[in-house]
Design a protein around this motif. Structure first.
Motif, PDB file in Angstrom:
ATOM      1  N   LEU A   1       0.797  -1.219   0.000  1.00  0.00           N
ATOM      2  CA  LEU A   1       0.000   0.000   0.000  1.00  0.00           C
ATOM      3  C   LEU A   1       0.840   1.286   0.000  1.00  0.00           C
ATOM      4  N   PRO A   2       1.916   1.378   0.791  1.00  0.00           N
ATOM      5  CA  PRO A   2       2.685   2.627   0.791  1.00  0.00           C
ATOM      6  C   PRO A   2       3.171   3.055  -0.593  1.00  0.00           C
ATOM      7  N   ASP A   3       3.693   2.131  -1.387  1.00  0.00           N
ATOM      8  CA  ASP A   3       4.147   2.486  -2.733  1.00  0.00           C
ATOM      9  C   ASP A   3       2.992   2.961  -3.595  1.00  0.00           C
ATOM     10  N   LEU A   4       1.849   2.318  -3.434  1.00  0.00           N
ATOM     11  CA  LEU A   4       0.672   2.724  -4.195  1.00  0.00           C
ATOM     12  C   LEU A   4       0.222   4.126  -3.797  1.00  0.00           C
ATOM     13  N   LEU A   5       0.215   4.410  -2.498  1.00  0.00           N
ATOM     14  CA  LEU A   5      -0.157   5.740  -2.025  1.00  0.00           C
ATOM     15  C   LEU A   5       0.826   6.797  -2.513  1.00  0.00           C
ATOM     16  N   ASN A   6       2.114   6.465  -2.508  1.00  0.00           N
ATOM     17  CA  ASN A   6       3.118   7.400  -3.023  1.00  0.00           C
ATOM     18  C   ASN A   6       2.882   7.711  -4.497  1.00  0.00           C
ATOM     19  N   THR A   7       2.542   6.678  -5.264  1.00  0.00           N
ATOM     20  CA  THR A   7       2.300   6.852  -6.698  1.00  0.00           C
ATOM     21  C   THR A   7       1.116   7.779  -6.935  1.00  0.00           C
ATOM     22  N   ILE A   8       0.025   7.524  -6.215  1.00  0.00           N
ATOM     23  CA  ILE A   8      -1.153   8.383  -6.352  1.00  0.00           C
ATOM     24  C   ILE A   8      -0.841   9.790  -5.865  1.00  0.00           C
ATOM     25  N   GLY A   9      -0.154   9.874  -4.726  1.00  0.00           N
ATOM     26  CA  GLY A   9       0.176  11.180  -4.166  1.00  0.00           C
ATOM     27  C   GLY A   9       1.013  12.012  -5.105  1.00  0.00           C
ATOM     28  N   GLU A  10       1.943  11.384  -5.800  1.00  0.00           N
ATOM     29  CA  GLU A  10       2.786  12.120  -6.750  1.00  0.00           C
ATOM     30  C   GLU A  10       1.949  12.673  -7.897  1.00  0.00           C
ATOM     31  N   GLN A  11       1.044  11.858  -8.418  1.00  0.00           N
ATOM     32  CA  GLN A  11       0.185  12.308  -9.512  1.00  0.00           C
ATOM     33  C   GLN A  11      -0.729  13.446  -9.061  1.00  0.00           C
TER      34      GLN A  11
ATOM     35  N   THR B   1      -2.790  -5.203  13.976  1.00  0.00           N
ATOM     36  CA  THR B   1      -1.428  -5.631  13.667  1.00  0.00           C
ATOM     37  C   THR B   1      -1.427  -6.586  12.476  1.00  0.00           C
ATOM     38  N   TYR B   2      -0.554  -6.284  11.533  1.00  0.00           N
ATOM     39  CA  TYR B   2      -0.358  -7.132  10.358  1.00  0.00           C
ATOM     40  C   TYR B   2       1.121  -7.516  10.337  1.00  0.00           C
ATOM     41  N   GLY B   3       1.415  -8.779  10.617  1.00  0.00           N
ATOM     42  CA  GLY B   3       2.811  -9.157  10.767  1.00  0.00           C
ATOM     43  C   GLY B   3       3.333  -8.624  12.087  1.00  0.00           C
ATOM     44  N   GLU B   4       4.290  -7.705  12.023  1.00  0.00           N
ATOM     45  CA  GLU B   4       4.898  -7.162  13.239  1.00  0.00           C
ATOM     46  C   GLU B   4       4.492  -5.716  13.512  1.00  0.00           C
ATOM     47  N   ASN B   5       3.735  -5.096  12.590  1.00  0.00           N
ATOM     48  CA  ASN B   5       3.399  -3.679  12.738  1.00  0.00           C
ATOM     49  C   ASN B   5       1.908  -3.452  12.495  1.00  0.00           C
ATOM     50  N   THR B   6       1.419  -2.326  12.962  1.00  0.00           N
ATOM     51  CA  THR B   6       0.054  -1.948  12.627  1.00  0.00           C
ATOM     52  C   THR B   6       0.033  -1.418  11.195  1.00  0.00           C
ATOM     53  N   GLY B   7      -1.132  -1.510  10.571  1.00  0.00           N
ATOM     54  CA  GLY B   7      -1.262  -0.956   9.235  1.00  0.00           C
ATOM     55  C   GLY B   7      -0.976   0.530   9.215  1.00  0.00           C
ATOM     56  N   PHE B   8      -1.387   1.233  10.273  1.00  0.00           N
ATOM     57  CA  PHE B   8      -1.181   2.675  10.353  1.00  0.00           C
ATOM     58  C   PHE B   8       0.308   3.009  10.361  1.00  0.00           C
ATOM     59  N   ASP B   9       1.092   2.269  11.157  1.00  0.00           N
ATOM     60  CA  ASP B   9       2.534   2.504  11.203  1.00  0.00           C
ATOM     61  C   ASP B   9       3.184   2.202   9.860  1.00  0.00           C
ATOM     62  N   MET B  10       2.702   1.172   9.182  1.00  0.00           N
ATOM     63  CA  MET B  10       3.259   0.823   7.880  1.00  0.00           C
ATOM     64  C   MET B  10       3.002   1.926   6.861  1.00  0.00           C
ATOM     65  N   ILE B  11       1.826   2.551   6.937  1.00  0.00           N
ATOM     66  CA  ILE B  11       1.508   3.667   6.042  1.00  0.00           C
ATOM     67  C   ILE B  11       2.395   4.868   6.349  1.00  0.00           C
ATOM     68  N   LEU B  12       2.499   5.214   7.633  1.00  0.00           N
ATOM     69  CA  LEU B  12       3.302   6.379   8.003  1.00  0.00           C
ATOM     70  C   LEU B  12       4.766   6.207   7.640  1.00  0.00           C
ATOM     71  N   LYS B  13       5.308   5.043   7.938  1.00  0.00           N
ATOM     72  CA  LYS B  13       6.739   4.812   7.711  1.00  0.00           C
ATOM     73  C   LYS B  13       7.078   4.594   6.240  1.00  0.00           C
ATOM     74  N   GLY B  14       6.124   4.074   5.482  1.00  0.00           N
ATOM     75  CA  GLY B  14       6.427   3.712   4.106  1.00  0.00           C
ATOM     76  C   GLY B  14       6.076   4.744   3.062  1.00  0.00           C
ATOM     77  N   THR B  15       5.388   5.813   3.461  1.00  0.00           N
ATOM     78  CA  THR B  15       4.990   6.835   2.493  1.00  0.00           C
ATOM     79  C   THR B  15       5.830   8.090   2.633  1.00  0.00           C
ATOM     80  N   ASP B  16       5.924   8.816   1.549  1.00  0.00           N
ATOM     81  CA  ASP B  16       6.662  10.075   1.506  1.00  0.00           C
ATOM     82  C   ASP B  16       5.819  11.160   2.178  1.00  0.00           C
ATOM     83  N   PRO B  17       6.324  11.783   3.234  1.00  0.00           N
ATOM     84  CA  PRO B  17       5.536  12.797   3.951  1.00  0.00           C
ATOM     85  C   PRO B  17       5.107  13.972   3.079  1.00  0.00           C
TER      86      PRO B  17
END
Length: 297
Positions: free
Chosen positions: A150-160, A179-195
């Motif tokens: 999801l983070p890469d997808l959000l970055n792609t949309i955000g750039e456009q 929690t999904y795996g070892e992290n929450t989905g929210f943390d994965m979004i925050l950490k994986g997307t370009d602010p």
């Protein structure tokens, strides 16, 4: 004293410690519009769009967050984007954001997604939106695999979206705090997307309902990203939605403690569980908000 002598002596005086008084700029307080997520009154708007908007305006709401975009016609509520903007103008209302149906394109080819985003951009420009917002994921989509990509997808949309001169934001519910795996989905979004590309629309109700951190703690992790809020109350027994002031969330205590440095818009919302009906609910919530909370912004 001659003018030349006065100027000379005045210059000596400054060097002797008489410094000019510094001029400090006065930081102006942000002026927020009282916002409403239109999904709250979806039933009323479906029956009587113009009458509902007239009521919304009479209650003191100034800004709407929309939903239900028709990408095929670039339309909102049965009206083209241009025509709906004219309707809002007639009532003295604005719209700064809309929830667009991105989850339908989660697994779509890149070109298909890009074309959909282009239609969202056209609609958003016509409405003079500031933000295009991702609002939802279907239950079957809430998996570790989804949150990993999801983070890469959000970055792609955000750039456009950013290249089109608009902001892009992600809106949370409860499942992002699971929690999904070892992290929450929210943390994965925050950490994986370009602010700079992906901002956050924080639903304060769902944060209180399901997050392990308080809203204050969540915002403190990246204050510059939390540009919008959803404000709704929680039933004291069922923990379902309820009208502002009827529930267990003490916004009068919460709001002053939150970092609002990046906040641009807030929207009152109630997705259901109305005490009487949706129009009465936005009436009661508006009354409580104006009497108890609006001055906190």
């Amino acid at each position: 004293m001659k003018r030349r002598t006065f100027v000379k002596n005045s210059g000596l005086a400054f060097t002797a410690g008489f410094l000019p008084i510094p001029m400090f700029s006065i930081k102006q307080k942000k002026q927020y519009k009282m916002g409403l997520q239109a999904f709250t009154i979806r039933d009323a708007m479906a029956k009587d769009l113009l009458g509902s908007l007239k009521t919304v305006k009479s209650l003191g709401y100034e800004d709407l967050e929309l939903y239900g975009f028709d990408s095929g016609k670039i339309a909102y509520y049965g009206h083209t984007a241009t025509d709906f903007k004219a309707i809002l103008d007639d009532f003295g209302l604005s719209s700064s954001s809309c929830h667009y149906g991105f989850s339908d394109y989660l697994n779509a080819p890149k070109d298909t997604l890009r074309k959909f985003v282009d239609t969202c951009i056209k609609g958003a420009h016509a409405l003079k939106h500031s933000y295009i917002t991702w609002p939802w994921m279907a239950p079957e989509q809430r998996t570790l695999e989804t949150f990993e990509r999801l983070p890469d997808l959000l970055n792609t949309i955000g750039e456009q979206v950013n290249q089109a001169g608009l902001g892009f934001a992600y809106h949370n519910h409860d499942f992002e705090f699971h929690t999904y795996g070892e992290n929450t989905g929210f943390d994965m979004i925050l950490k994986g997307t370009d602010p700079s590309l992906v901002k956050i629309q924080l639903d304060l109700y769902w944060a209180v309902h399901s997050a392990s951190k308080t809203p204050k703690e969540l915002i403190a992790t990246a204050p510059e990203r939390f540009v919008m809020w959803h404000i709704k109350d929680m039933d004291k027994i069922t923990r379902d939605y309820t009208e502002l002031g009827n529930g267990s969330i003490d916004y009068s205590e919460m709001i002053p403690a939150l970092d609002t440095s990046a906040l641009e818009f807030y929207y009152l919302e109630q997705g259901g569980n109305f005490a009487e009906n949706s129009i009465q609910s936005i009436t009661d919530s508006a009354d409580f908000f104006k009497r108890n909370l609006k001055q906190l912004f």
